[in-house]
Write a protein that holds these residues in place. Structure first.
Motif, PDB file in Angstrom:
ATOM      1  N   GLU A 224     112.344 -14.598  25.829  1.00  0.00           N
ATOM      2  CA  GLU A 224     112.322 -16.072  25.860  1.00  0.00           C
ATOM      3  C   GLU A 224     111.000 -16.666  25.374  1.00  0.00           C
ATOM      4  O   GLU A 224     110.815 -17.881  25.432  1.00  0.00           O
ATOM      5  CB  GLU A 224     112.590 -16.561  27.288  1.00  0.00           C
ATOM      6  CG  GLU A 224     113.873 -16.014  27.882  1.00  0.00           C
ATOM      7  CD  GLU A 224     115.061 -16.154  26.948  1.00  0.00           C
ATOM      8  OE1 GLU A 224     115.402 -17.280  26.583  1.00  0.00           O
ATOM      9  OE2 GLU A 224     115.643 -15.120  26.565  1.00  0.00           O
TER      10      GLU A 224
ATOM     11  N   ASN B 219     108.474 -18.355  23.231  1.00  0.00           N
ATOM     12  CA  ASN B 219     108.546 -19.077  21.957  1.00  0.00           C
ATOM     13  C   ASN B 219     107.312 -18.841  21.096  1.00  0.00           C
ATOM     14  O   ASN B 219     107.367 -18.999  19.877  1.00  0.00           O
ATOM     15  CB  ASN B 219     108.878 -20.560  22.147  1.00  0.00           C
ATOM     16  CG  ASN B 219     107.827 -21.294  22.911  1.00  0.00           C
ATOM     17  OD1 ASN B 219     106.656 -20.950  22.841  1.00  0.00           O
ATOM     18  ND2 ASN B 219     108.230 -22.304  23.663  1.00  0.00           N
ATOM     19  N   ALA B 220     106.196 -18.392  21.694  1.00  0.00           N
ATOM     20  CA  ALA B 220     105.030 -18.034  20.864  1.00  0.00           C
ATOM     21  C   ALA B 220     105.351 -16.780  20.042  1.00  0.00           C
ATOM     22  O   ALA B 220     104.962 -16.670  18.875  1.00  0.00           O
ATOM     23  CB  ALA B 220     103.806 -17.798  21.734  1.00  0.00           C
TER      24      ALA B 220
ATOM     25  N   CYS C 211      99.255 -18.113  23.374  1.00  0.00           N
ATOM     26  CA  CYS C 211     100.336 -18.560  24.283  1.00  0.00           C
ATOM     27  C   CYS C 211     100.431 -20.081  24.233  1.00  0.00           C
ATOM     28  O   CYS C 211      99.421 -20.776  24.292  1.00  0.00           O
ATOM     29  CB  CYS C 211     100.010 -18.089  25.696  1.00  0.00           C
ATOM     30  SG  CYS C 211     100.963 -18.893  26.983  1.00  0.00           S
ATOM     31  N   THR C 212     101.663 -20.593  24.146  1.00  0.00           N
ATOM     32  CA  THR C 212     101.848 -22.052  24.070  1.00  0.00           C
ATOM     33  C   THR C 212     102.034 -22.700  25.445  1.00  0.00           C
ATOM     34  O   THR C 212     102.302 -23.884  25.543  1.00  0.00           O
ATOM     35  CB  THR C 212     103.083 -22.401  23.224  1.00  0.00           C
ATOM     36  OG1 THR C 212     104.221 -21.811  23.853  1.00  0.00           O
ATOM     37  CG2 THR C 212     102.964 -21.886  21.803  1.00  0.00           C
ATOM     38  N   ARG C 213     101.953 -21.908  26.484  1.00  0.00           N
ATOM     39  CA  ARG C 213     102.113 -22.398  27.865  1.00  0.00           C
ATOM     40  C   ARG C 213     103.466 -23.075  28.089  1.00  0.00           C
ATOM     41  O   ARG C 213     103.553 -24.098  28.746  1.00  0.00           O
ATOM     42  CB  ARG C 213     100.990 -23.374  28.248  1.00  0.00           C
ATOM     43  CG  ARG C 213      99.599 -22.782  28.107  1.00  0.00           C
ATOM     44  CD  ARG C 213      98.531 -23.841  28.261  1.00  0.00           C
ATOM     45  NE  ARG C 213      97.218 -23.310  27.966  1.00  0.00           N
ATOM     46  CZ  ARG C 213      96.731 -23.169  26.740  1.00  0.00           C
ATOM     47  NH1 ARG C 213      97.470 -23.520  25.707  1.00  0.00           N
ATOM     48  NH2 ARG C 213      95.531 -22.690  26.565  1.00  0.00           N
ATOM     49  N   CYS C 214     104.521 -22.495  27.546  1.00  0.00           N
ATOM     50  CA  CYS C 214     105.850 -23.087  27.757  1.00  0.00           C
ATOM     51  C   CYS C 214     106.420 -22.702  29.114  1.00  0.00           C
ATOM     52  O   CYS C 214     107.357 -23.302  29.592  1.00  0.00           O
ATOM     53  CB  CYS C 214     106.800 -22.661  26.649  1.00  0.00           C
ATOM     54  SG  CYS C 214     107.254 -20.896  26.717  1.00  0.00           S
ATOM     55  N   TYR C 215     105.881 -21.659  29.720  1.00  0.00           N
ATOM     56  CA  TYR C 215     106.292 -21.180  31.055  1.00  0.00           C
ATOM     57  C   TYR C 215     107.696 -20.586  31.099  1.00  0.00           C
ATOM     58  O   TYR C 215     108.239 -20.362  32.172  1.00  0.00           O
ATOM     59  CB  TYR C 215     106.155 -22.295  32.117  1.00  0.00           C
ATOM     60  CG  TYR C 215     104.723 -22.461  32.586  1.00  0.00           C
ATOM     61  CD1 TYR C 215     104.262 -21.812  33.730  1.00  0.00           C
ATOM     62  CD2 TYR C 215     103.826 -23.246  31.884  1.00  0.00           C
ATOM     63  CE1 TYR C 215     102.960 -21.946  34.157  1.00  0.00           C
ATOM     64  CE2 TYR C 215     102.512 -23.386  32.284  1.00  0.00           C
ATOM     65  CZ  TYR C 215     102.088 -22.737  33.429  1.00  0.00           C
ATOM     66  OH  TYR C 215     100.788 -22.871  33.847  1.00  0.00           O
ATOM     67  N   PHE C 216     108.335 -20.354  29.933  1.00  0.00           N
ATOM     68  CA  PHE C 216     109.661 -19.732  29.965  1.00  0.00           C
ATOM     69  C   PHE C 216     109.586 -18.327  30.553  1.00  0.00           C
ATOM     70  O   PHE C 216     110.536 -17.854  31.169  1.00  0.00           O
ATOM     71  CB  PHE C 216     110.265 -19.659  28.558  1.00  0.00           C
ATOM     72  CG  PHE C 216     110.765 -20.983  28.045  1.00  0.00           C
ATOM     73  CD1 PHE C 216     110.839 -22.095  28.858  1.00  0.00           C
ATOM     74  CD2 PHE C 216     111.183 -21.107  26.730  1.00  0.00           C
ATOM     75  CE1 PHE C 216     111.293 -23.317  28.384  1.00  0.00           C
ATOM     76  CE2 PHE C 216     111.650 -22.320  26.239  1.00  0.00           C
ATOM     77  CZ  PHE C 216     111.708 -23.426  27.069  1.00  0.00           C
ATOM     78  N   CYS C 217     108.462 -17.628  30.336  1.00  0.00           N
ATOM     79  CA  CYS C 217     108.352 -16.263  30.869  1.00  0.00           C
ATOM     80  C   CYS C 217     108.368 -16.283  32.395  1.00  0.00           C
ATOM     81  O   CYS C 217     109.029 -15.451  33.028  1.00  0.00           O
ATOM     82  CB  CYS C 217     107.107 -15.564  30.336  1.00  0.00           C
ATOM     83  SG  CYS C 217     105.584 -16.485  30.540  1.00  0.00           S
TER      84      CYS C 217
ATOM     85  N   ARG D 215     102.899 -15.908  32.801  1.00  0.00           N
ATOM     86  CA  ARG D 215     102.006 -16.999  32.349  1.00  0.00           C
ATOM     87  C   ARG D 215     100.806 -17.128  33.296  1.00  0.00           C
ATOM     88  O   ARG D 215      99.694 -17.404  32.853  1.00  0.00           O
ATOM     89  CB  ARG D 215     102.795 -18.315  32.245  1.00  0.00           C
ATOM     90  CG  ARG D 215     101.960 -19.567  31.983  1.00  0.00           C
ATOM     91  CD  ARG D 215     101.058 -19.492  30.754  1.00  0.00           C
ATOM     92  NE  ARG D 215      99.758 -20.058  31.069  1.00  0.00           N
ATOM     93  CZ  ARG D 215      98.681 -19.979  30.291  1.00  0.00           C
ATOM     94  NH1 ARG D 215      98.715 -19.339  29.134  1.00  0.00           N
ATOM     95  NH2 ARG D 215      97.562 -20.513  30.671  1.00  0.00           N
TER      96      ARG D 215
HETATM   97  S1  SF4 Z   1     104.094 -19.270  28.584  1.00  0.00           S
HETATM   98 FE1  SF4 Z   1     105.006 -17.235  28.444  1.00  0.00          FE
HETATM   99  S2  SF4 Z   1     106.880 -17.511  27.244  1.00  0.00           S
HETATM  100 FE2  SF4 Z   1     105.592 -19.333  26.886  1.00  0.00          FE
HETATM  101  S3  SF4 Z   1     104.380 -18.865  25.066  1.00  0.00           S
HETATM  102 FE3  SF4 Z   1     103.147 -18.217  26.829  1.00  0.00          FE
HETATM  103  S4  SF4 Z   1     103.644 -16.053  27.100  1.00  0.00           S
HETATM  104 FE4  SF4 Z   1     105.250 -16.928  25.791  1.00  0.00          FE
END
Ligand code: SF4
Ligand code: SF4
Ligand code: FES
Length: 355
Positions: free
Chosen positions: A157, A159-160, A204-210, A221
């Protein structure tokens, strides 16, 4: 109960993909993995998927249900079947498909190996026949990271990773934190240097999906945030991401406010800021750039200053200062709990008027 599934069948050698629907009779307690077993045993023996332990331990059965990664052996089907919904099952994302729900895990393991997932020598060896004793407080910092079962749901999941396949990714970085935070490890700073590389933590884009999809509560994250905080504490702050984070901490401490107008010169330097002057002026014309001087100071700025001091007094620098998500989330979910610690109590910051 009757359970219906749509499964994306795929074959990498022919390149063909097909959405196939199945309906089977399954016991009330059946998980997604049990339903796949019934399909394979009684309806179509050519269906391919991975499994081993059937109890959320081995990490083999990661796949997507309705576009989000799950462990098949953790996902009960009763409520889904009762609702009449027919979920779509597909292979995990960000990894090449081999057949049906089986993906090639080699890119995943390559990143896992890249962070050297084993203790490096260099620590103080305990006296003969004695164990290496470590405080509970110290182990708490890596407790969640130690729960990882290498299933790949977070990677699926991320996105990065979708836009930058070279990014080390949430699982490898959570594993890196597990060793960075281990007091027995003898290569902490080398590890921090490695994760601060081109495709490391700051990608990391900090989307928090992980965090959302991890079936074991590892919260990768949060591990990445810990690695960032520890890197800055150790002076490993050459990346623009680190400079960005440092400026936000400084501006919050001094004004209680994120002074974004000064962010570009502080993180990218004067030359880069001059190059972006035209863009900044266009933003200013539509009122998107608050004047930097005098800096806006928040009414309760003493709270953020006191918070900063408290972290120092309690020696919560680096990874030890990263707020654990579950405590904050529990507070949001449950509100004020009778008898819980008073955030304005002794040793904390003064209670603002009206709070
Ligand atoms: S928060 Fe997690 S899922 Fe989102 S970009 Fe960073 S490592 Fe990937
Ligand atoms: S961090 Fe969670 S989702 Fe990612 S591999 Fe480990 S257990 Fe699976
Ligand atoms: S079969 Fe082992 S985790 Fe699902």
């Amino acid at each position: 109960m009757q359970v219906a599934l749509k499964i994306w069948r795929a074959n990498s050698s022919t390149g063909g993909r097909e959405l196939c629907e199945y309906e089977v009779d399954a016991p009330e307690w059946a998980t997604l993995l049990d339903v796949l077993d019934i399909i394979k045993d009684r309806h179509d023996g050519t269906l391919a998927y991975r499994k081993s332990c059937r109890m959320m331990i081995c990490g083999s059965c990661g796949m997507r249900m309705d576009g989000a990664a799950v462990l098949a052996c953790k996902t009960r089907m009763a409520s889904i079947a009762e609702s009449g919904h027919v979920p779509v099952i597909s292979p995990m994302g960000n990894l090449p498909i081999v057949k049906d729900l089986v993906v090639d895990m080699e890119p995943f393991w390559a990143k896992f190996r890249a962070v050297k997932p084993y203790l490096q020598p260099g620590y103080t060896v305990p006296p003969a026949n004695r164990e290496h004793r470590i405080s509970q407080k110290r182990m708490n910092a890596i407790h969640k990271e130690s729960l990882c079962i290498n299933c790949g749901c977070c990677v699926s999941e991320c996105n990065a990773m979708e836009s930058s396949p070279e990014f080390l990714g949430p699982q490898a970085l959570a594993k890196a934190m597990r060793f960075v935070g281990d007091p027995r490890d003898g290569a902490k700073n080398e590890r921090l240097e490695d994760v601060n590389g081109q495709h490391g933590i700051w990608e990391c884009t900090r989307c928090y999906f992980c965090n959302e999809r991890c079936p074991k509560g590892v919260d990768p994250r949060d591990a990445i945030a810990k690695l960032g905080a520890e890197s800055i504490k150790e002076g490993i702050d050459r990346d623009m991401g680190a400079k960005h984070a440092k400026w936000f901490v400084h501006s919050a401490k001094t004004t209680g406010w994120l002074r974004e107008t000064e962010l570009v010169p502080k993180t990218q330097g004067i030359v880069e800021s001059i190059k972006q002057a035209r863009f900044a002026l266009s933003l200013a014309r539509v009122g998107k750039v608050p004047p930097p001087f005098p800096p806006h100071v928040a009414k309760d700025v003493r709270e953020s200053r006191r918070l900063h001091e408290l972290l120092h007094e309690q020696e919560l620098g680096g990874f030890a200062g990263v707020v654990q998500g579950e405590a904050a989330l529990a507070k949001l979910a449950n509100g004020h709990v009778e008898g819980a610690r008073d955030p304005y109590g002794p040793g904390s910051f003064p209670k603002p008027e009206g709070a």
